[in-house]
Scaffold this motif. Structure first.
Motif, PDB file in Angstrom:
ATOM      1  N   TYR A 146      11.189   9.026  -3.520  1.00  0.00           N
ATOM      2  CA  TYR A 146       9.927   9.668  -3.219  1.00  0.00           C
ATOM      3  C   TYR A 146       8.782   8.768  -2.625  1.00  0.00           C
ATOM      4  O   TYR A 146       8.503   7.614  -3.362  1.00  0.00           O
ATOM      5  CB  TYR A 146       9.481  10.522  -4.438  1.00  0.00           C
ATOM      6  CG  TYR A 146      10.107  11.899  -4.584  1.00  0.00           C
ATOM      7  CD1 TYR A 146       9.732  12.773  -3.812  1.00  0.00           C
ATOM      8  CD2 TYR A 146      11.180  11.821  -5.672  1.00  0.00           C
ATOM      9  CE1 TYR A 146      10.552  14.152  -4.184  1.00  0.00           C
ATOM     10  CE2 TYR A 146      11.620  12.827  -5.902  1.00  0.00           C
ATOM     11  CZ  TYR A 146      11.480  14.046  -5.135  1.00  0.00           C
ATOM     12  OH  TYR A 146      12.333  15.211  -5.554  1.00  0.00           O
ATOM     13  N   VAL A 147       8.177   8.634  -1.205  1.00  0.00           N
ATOM     14  CA  VAL A 147       7.283   7.901  -0.939  1.00  0.00           C
ATOM     15  C   VAL A 147       5.985   8.521  -0.701  1.00  0.00           C
ATOM     16  O   VAL A 147       5.820   9.482  -0.340  1.00  0.00           O
ATOM     17  CB  VAL A 147       7.940   7.448   0.417  1.00  0.00           C
ATOM     18  CG1 VAL A 147       6.985   6.358   1.145  1.00  0.00           C
ATOM     19  CG2 VAL A 147       9.162   6.823   0.543  1.00  0.00           C
ATOM     20  N   GLY A 148       4.901   7.848  -1.324  1.00  0.00           N
ATOM     21  CA  GLY A 148       3.800   8.309  -1.280  1.00  0.00           C
ATOM     22  C   GLY A 148       2.857   7.399  -0.099  1.00  0.00           C
ATOM     23  O   GLY A 148       2.550   6.165  -0.603  1.00  0.00           O
ATOM     24  N   ASP A 149       2.187   7.689   0.966  1.00  0.00           N
ATOM     25  CA  ASP A 149       1.460   6.836   1.848  1.00  0.00           C
ATOM     26  C   ASP A 149       0.422   7.858   2.096  1.00  0.00           C
ATOM     27  O   ASP A 149       0.027   8.828   1.840  1.00  0.00           O
ATOM     28  CB  ASP A 149       2.350   6.315   2.912  1.00  0.00           C
ATOM     29  CG  ASP A 149       3.120   7.029   3.660  1.00  0.00           C
ATOM     30  OD1 ASP A 149       3.018   8.318   3.667  1.00  0.00           O
ATOM     31  OD2 ASP A 149       4.088   6.607   4.328  1.00  0.00           O
ATOM     32  N   SER A 150      -0.063   7.233   3.591  1.00  0.00           N
ATOM     33  CA  SER A 150      -1.174   7.914   4.017  1.00  0.00           C
ATOM     34  C   SER A 150      -0.728   9.548   4.612  1.00  0.00           C
ATOM     35  O   SER A 150      -1.554  10.389   4.831  1.00  0.00           O
ATOM     36  CB  SER A 150      -1.892   7.087   5.344  1.00  0.00           C
ATOM     37  OG  SER A 150      -0.854   7.039   6.132  1.00  0.00           O
ATOM     38  N   LEU A 151       0.447   9.542   4.675  1.00  0.00           N
ATOM     39  CA  LEU A 151       0.871  11.012   5.455  1.00  0.00           C
ATOM     40  C   LEU A 151       1.345  11.941   4.136  1.00  0.00           C
ATOM     41  O   LEU A 151       1.701  13.043   4.474  1.00  0.00           O
ATOM     42  CB  LEU A 151       2.408  10.482   5.963  1.00  0.00           C
ATOM     43  CG  LEU A 151       2.294   9.805   7.079  1.00  0.00           C
ATOM     44  CD1 LEU A 151       3.501   9.465   7.796  1.00  0.00           C
ATOM     45  CD2 LEU A 151       1.585  10.447   8.223  1.00  0.00           C
TER      46      LEU A 151
ATOM     47  N   GLY B 233       0.825  -1.220  -0.033  1.00  0.00           N
ATOM     48  CA  GLY B 233       0.027  -0.101   0.084  1.00  0.00           C
ATOM     49  C   GLY B 233       0.764   1.419  -0.080  1.00  0.00           C
ATOM     50  O   GLY B 233       0.182   2.310   0.042  1.00  0.00           O
ATOM     51  N   THR B 234       2.210   1.309  -0.079  1.00  0.00           N
ATOM     52  CA  THR B 234       2.936   2.412   0.022  1.00  0.00           C
ATOM     53  C   THR B 234       3.480   2.425  -1.534  1.00  0.00           C
ATOM     54  O   THR B 234       4.493   1.294  -1.946  1.00  0.00           O
ATOM     55  CB  THR B 234       4.095   2.340   1.027  1.00  0.00           C
ATOM     56  OG1 THR B 234       3.447   2.217   2.433  1.00  0.00           O
ATOM     57  CG2 THR B 234       4.952   3.361   0.983  1.00  0.00           C
TER      58      THR B 234
END
Length: 111
Positions: free
Chosen positions: A71-76, A29-30
């Protein structure tokens, strides 16, 4: 031989952004996009052979890649996470050079 070097340079030039930013990956999910510093070079030459007759020639090339983070995209949200090894590889020489330069400036100001 020179034409080969030009052809190689034109081919590598087309990599562009694809060489620096990897394909997005998804793990549990990340989503992240790897980022790297990429450098390369090529050279070729022609000249006389060792006995003064005939043409000798050669060429070569090389390159390296330094993974600097992702580059990380998650709930934050989306954020950049640096690679600590790459930061040390760049940071230590930078601090050393800055220290040497500062010492020379201070020494010059004291005179």
């Amino acid at each position: 031989m020179t034409n080969l070097a030009v052809q190689l340079a034109d081919t590598v030039k087309s990599f562009g952004v694809k060489a620096v930013y990897g394909d997005p990956q998804d793990i549990e999910g990340t989503t992240f996009v790897p980022v790297a510093l990429v450098a390369y070079g090529f050279g070729a030459g022609e000249g006389e052979g060792p006995d003064g007759e005939g043409a000798g020639g050669g060429g070569g090339g090389g390159g390296y890649t330094l993974p600097i983070g992702a580059y990380v995209g998650d709930s934050l949200g989306v954020r950049f996470q640096a690679n600590p090894v790459a930061l040390l590889a760049v940071g230590i020489p930078f601090v050393w050079v800055a220290g040497k330069a500062l010492a020379l400036v201070i020494k010059a100001l004291k005179k």
